[in-house]
Structure formats: C-alpha cells, structure tokens
Design an enzyme around this catalytic site. Structure first.
Site, short mmCIF file in Angstrom:
data_model
loop_
_atom_site.label_atom_id
_atom_site.label_comp_id
_atom_site.label_asym_id
_atom_site.label_seq_id
_atom_site.Cartn_x
_atom_site.Cartn_y
_atom_site.Cartn_z
N GLU A 176 35.17 1.06 -80.62
CA GLU A 176 36.49 0.77 -80.07
C GLU A 176 36.85 -0.70 -80.18
OE1 GLU A 176 36.69 2.34 -76.10
OE2 GLU A 176 36.63 4.40 -76.82
N LYS A 308 43.55 12.78 -71.44
CA LYS A 308 43.41 12.81 -72.89
C LYS A 308 43.89 14.17 -73.36
CE LYS A 308 39.12 10.02 -73.04
NZ LYS A 308 37.65 10.16 -72.95
C1 2PG Z 1 35.80 7.66 -73.03
C2 2PG Z 1 36.33 7.70 -74.45
C3 2PG Z 1 37.34 6.66 -74.78
P1 2PG Z 1 35.27 9.03 -76.39
O1 2PG Z 1 34.64 8.01 -72.78
O2 2PG Z 1 36.55 7.35 -72.13
O3 2PG Z 1 36.98 5.37 -74.46
O4 2PG Z 1 35.31 7.78 -75.37
O5 2PG Z 1 36.58 9.09 -77.06
O6 2PG Z 1 34.13 8.71 -77.30
O7 2PG Z 1 35.03 10.25 -75.55
MG MG Z 2 35.24 7.92 -70.49
#
Ligand code: 2PG
Ligand code: MG
Length: 383
Positions: A176, A308
């Site tokens: 990231e 998300k």
């Molecule tokens: C999280 C995410 C984004 P990932 O854990 O919050 O930062 O990571 O997309 O790898 O699940």
């Molecule tokens: Mg997270």
C-alpha cells in the site's frame, strides 16, 4: 439509462495481479480491487472457475443489453449473481452502471445535497500480510490528520509521510505504499509517538495515529503470535486475555486514535473489551455484512466499521451496512484494498453517504487518484 454495451476484461492491479474491469456504453469504466489479508467471511472475489470464467459470464450474459437502470436501488438486480460471478465481478459491473447512470458523477447522483467530507486515514508504516510477513507484525500504522478541509488534511498527511520516510531512511515500501523499516513494533510505536508529538514535524497541526493490526493474521486458534515482540516480554505468544491487555495498554500508552481489528475475526466479545475511548474498528470481524454488523451491535463490539464493497459483493448491501452503522452512531471508514486499481469510486461513495473516514493510503497512483478525486469534489461543492 439503458445498457447498450457491456464489456468485461482483465487488467493488472497495483500488486500486478489480475483484476476485473468493466466498461458500459463505451465511456463508463469501473474496476474492483483485491485484498491480501482477506477476512474469512468475505464473499469470494471470483467463482471457483476463476477470473476468466467470471469475465466470460458477464460478456456472454445476454439479458443485460437493453436493460434500464434508473435508481441506485435498481442495482440490487445483481444480488442474485454474487455467488455465480463473484464479489469483484458484481461490484465492477454495478459501479460501471452507476457511473453510466450518473454521467461519472456518482456522488451528485446519489446525494446532490452532500457536503460532508471524510478524513483520510493514511498508511505510513506497514508490515504483516502486506509485506508477505517480511515486515513488522502490525499491518498498518495510520496517520489521522486534522484540518479544516479535506485538501488540507491530505496535504498534511503527505508532508508527514515524506518526513517520516526521511527520518527512517528507508525506501522499501509495502503493497500500500507505506514504509517498511527494519524495526520492531515497539520501536515503531515509540518512534511515531515522539515524532508526531513534535509539532515541527507536522506543520504545527495535530496528527494522531492508529493501527490496523489485522489480528486474524496473527491468530492460530489458540495464540496471537508476534514475530518481533517487545524485548521486555519473554513470550511472543498471547492468549486472548493477554491480547486484550496488550491492546488496551497500547491505546493508553501511545494515545492511539484508531484501532482496527485488534482481535481475531470471530471474537466479538473480545472486541467489546477494548477501550472505546478510541475508535475500535471492525474489518475482518464484520466484512461489510449486515448480519455480522448486527452481531457486533448486539455485543457492543465496535464503535467503528470498515466499509469495503467487494467484501460483500453488492453496492446495495454495502449501503445497508452504512445506514445501520450511522443509525447506531457507529463510525464508518470506507476503504481501499491492498491490491488497488485506478478506480476512484470510493471517493464518491464517501461523500454521497457522509462517511467520516476514508482509508486509501498516501503513496502510489492507485491511492492518490482517490484522494485527488475528493479534492476535485470538494472544489466543486465548496467552490
Ligand atoms: C485491510 C486492507 C486494506 P487488504 O486489512 O484493511 O488496508 O487490507 O485489502 O489486504 O484486506
Ligand atoms: Mg483491515
């Protein structure tokens, strides 16, 4: 808006993995991101037969052409496709249609009266699954800037991030775009606490910090195992009660403003024992799932939730979680994934749904595009 043409195809995300992009009516393009520290209860990004199968499913689906979409709620049509197409496929299709319905002005289409802007949570130092476990245990150390406008906060995060990079003398970065120094968790906590309390480092503004521990990635069913643990502790394995004490002590000692996934993804009760003076945020715990959100509310587990869309595979279902959280006075954080694309839709959703925080990272084109989109919307709304 009538769908005349739909085309799905593969692009590469920021991690170089295959991702899905969808184009509707020639001009309206959307893509879905993907996670590395995914929650166990997330909907699968793609069906078992893989991304190519998903793409063919969209391209061969005759029913879509000629369909009319007029409202956000119309997108719920695709909820029946989640299991056969996968979460990422449905999200990319829904976002492309939403862009087509709104002429690429999602925020205005959804909420013409929108006026609230999120605070950017910026990942500045990282480890865990975003470094294939090569970095420290904490997945993300996040900056929470202050400021009057979104742009001010974004600029402050950027300034502090660069200064941190110089102070650490490292150029290595996580998925990231956060710095990946060769330090233990404790060394980083000490460093950030001191660094941010010296206002010469922060343009004389207050910058708080917090973490995403992504604790499920440390949990094996019995213990939380820390690779590089505090030198004063002999044990690097914590049972649940130790973990609760450890997190509460971190909150107290470093005045953490934000703690995401401090406990593993099944421990609603453990979450409820974390000090709610800070934002205690559920990501893998809730996975943007309405039933898990309700379970969290029943247990008083969180005062904050990660949003998300591709965890649940539906924009309309995502909205239900946001609405319930806000109704219950629970903060929301709309979030990128570690494998990102140039799609900036989460910036629009943040404004349209009055989401108080956005987690997008600070560095890298795929992160910046979302921040810049918010600056653009802010200029449009505030003049
Ligand atoms: C999280 C995410 C984004 P990932 O854990 O919050 O930062 O990571 O997309 O790898 O699940
Ligand atoms: Mg997270």
């Amino acid at each position: 808006m009538k769908v005349k043409e739909v085309e799905a195809y593969i692009i590469k995300n920021s991690r170089g993995e295959s991702a899905i992009e969808v184009r509707v009516n020639k001009k309206f393009v959307a893509a879905a991101p993907s996670g590395a520290s995914t929650g166990k209860y997330e909907v699968s990004a793609f069906p078992k037969k893989g991304i190519k199968f998903a793409i063919n499913s969209v391209n061969n689906y005759k029913g879509l052409k000629g369909m009319k979409f007029e409202t956000f709620e119309d997108l719920a049509f695709f909820d029946d496709f989640i299991s056969s197409w996968g979460a990422d496929t449905v999200i990319a299709v829904q976002l492309a249609i939403l862009k087509a319905m709104s002429g690429n002005k999602i925020w205005k289409f959804l909420n013409p009266k929108a006026k609230k802007f999120p605070t950017p949570l910026g990942n500045c130092i990282g480890g865990g699954m975003h470094t294939k476990k090569q970095g420290e245990d904490v997945q993300e150390f996040l900056l929470m800037p202050s400021g009057k406008t979104f742009e001010e906060k974004m600029v402050l995060n950027d300034y502090v991030y660069r200064k941190i990079g110089k102070a650490l003398g490292t150029k290595q970065r996580t998925d990231e775009g956060a710095f990946m120094p060769n330090m233990t968790d404790t060394e980083i906590f000490d460093f950030l606490y001191e660094f941010l309390n010296n206002y010469e480092n922060t343009l004389h503004s207050r910058v708080k910090f917090g973490i995403d521990l992504a604790a499920s990635s440390l949990w094996n069913g019995k213990f939380y195992t820390y690779k590089s643990f505090a030198p004063e502790k002999k044990l690097n394995k914590f049972i649940r009660e130790d973990q609760i004490d450890y997190i509460n002590e971190l909150i107290r000692k470093y005045k953490l403003a934000y703690v995401e996934d401090p406990m593993q993804e099944n421990d609603f009760v453990g979450f409820s024992m974390i000090n709610k003076k800070t934002l205690v945020c559920g990501d893998d715990l809730i996975v943007t799932n309405l039933d898990r959100m309700k379970e969290a509310i029943r247990n008083d587990a969180v005062n904050c939730v990660i949003i998300k869309p591709n965890q649940i595979g539906s924009l309309t279902k995502t909205k239900e979680v946001v609405d319930l959280a806000h109704k219950m006075d629970i903060n929301t954080v709309i979030s990128h994934r570690s494998g990102e694309t140039m799609d900036a839709s989460i910036a629009h959703l943040a404004v349209a749904w009055s989401i108080p925080y956005i987690k997008t990272g600070i560095y890298g084109a795929e992160r910046r595009v979302k921040l810049k989109e918010l600056v653009k919307i802010e200029q449009e709304i505030k003049g």
